[in-house]
Scaffold this active site. Structure first.
Site, PDB file in Angstrom:
ATOM      1  N   GLY A  30      22.775  41.068 -40.094  1.00 52.12           N
ATOM      2  CA  GLY A  30      21.952  39.710 -40.270  1.00 52.12           C
ATOM      3  C   GLY A  30      20.379  40.048 -40.114  1.00 52.12           C
ATOM      4  O   GLY A  30      19.738  40.852 -40.510  1.00 52.12           O
ATOM      5  N   GLU A  31      19.942  39.301 -39.103  1.00 52.32           N
ATOM      6  CA  GLU A  31      18.534  39.352 -38.904  1.00 52.32           C
ATOM      7  C   GLU A  31      18.257  39.574 -37.348  1.00 52.32           C
ATOM      8  O   GLU A  31      17.240  39.468 -36.846  1.00 52.32           O
ATOM      9  CB  GLU A  31      17.652  37.867 -39.137  1.00 52.32           C
ATOM     10  CG  GLU A  31      18.299  36.875 -38.475  1.00 52.32           C
ATOM     11  CD  GLU A  31      17.867  35.400 -38.710  1.00 52.32           C
ATOM     12  OE1 GLU A  31      17.678  34.816 -37.970  1.00 52.32           O
ATOM     13  OE2 GLU A  31      17.496  35.321 -40.036  1.00 52.32           O
ATOM     14  N   GLU A  32      19.291  40.409 -36.758  1.00 51.55           N
ATOM     15  CA  GLU A  32      19.150  40.748 -35.437  1.00 51.55           C
ATOM     16  C   GLU A  32      18.749  42.376 -35.475  1.00 51.55           C
ATOM     17  O   GLU A  32      19.700  43.242 -35.966  1.00 51.55           O
ATOM     18  CB  GLU A  32      20.419  40.418 -34.648  1.00 51.55           C
ATOM     19  CG  GLU A  32      20.400  39.185 -34.257  1.00 51.55           C
ATOM     20  CD  GLU A  32      21.560  38.750 -33.245  1.00 51.55           C
ATOM     21  OE1 GLU A  32      22.043  39.806 -32.682  1.00 51.55           O
ATOM     22  OE2 GLU A  32      21.652  37.569 -33.148  1.00 51.55           O
TER      23      GLU A  32
END
Length: 116
Positions: A30-32
């Site tokens: 994801g955005e991690e």
């Protein structure tokens, strides 16, 4: 308007400006992202995280003649003797959620476990 992939690409480019050659960054999903800073102590790791946070905040994504503000919430955790990567990532993740809970666009440092 710009998509999430544009934001991720910009984040990676900005992060690379803050990192040393020996530092390692990887996308967890994801955005991690996780960034490993070998030989960095607590204050050093926190300084890198704060520098990255400030850089992201001051560099809006440019798309379709618009400036789109971007911010990050960062959790910092130190590796202690005997820690697995999973354990350290869990502490960093908890600190990141604390950063989000405390208002976003900030750095929080996880408490290191007390040695037995």
């Amino acid at each position: 308007m710009a998509g999430g992939d544009d934001v991720l690409r910009q984040f990676v480019a900005l992060a690379q400006q803050c990192l040393r050659k020996e530092d390692v960054m990887g996308r967890l999903g994801g955005e991690e992202f996780a960034i490993f800073l070998p030989n960095a102590d607590g204050p050093g790791a926190e300084a890198v995280a704060e520098r990255l946070r400030a850089l992201v905040e001051t560099q809006p994504l440019r798309a379709d003649h618009h400036a789109i503000p971007v911010t990050v919430s960062i959790g910092v955790a130190l590796c202690t003797r005997g820690d697995s990567a999973e354990t350290v990532l869990k502490r960093a993740d908890a600190a990141m959620y604390l950063a989000k809970q405390n208002g976003r666009n900030r750095v929080e440092v996880a408490e290191s476990p007390v040695p037995i």
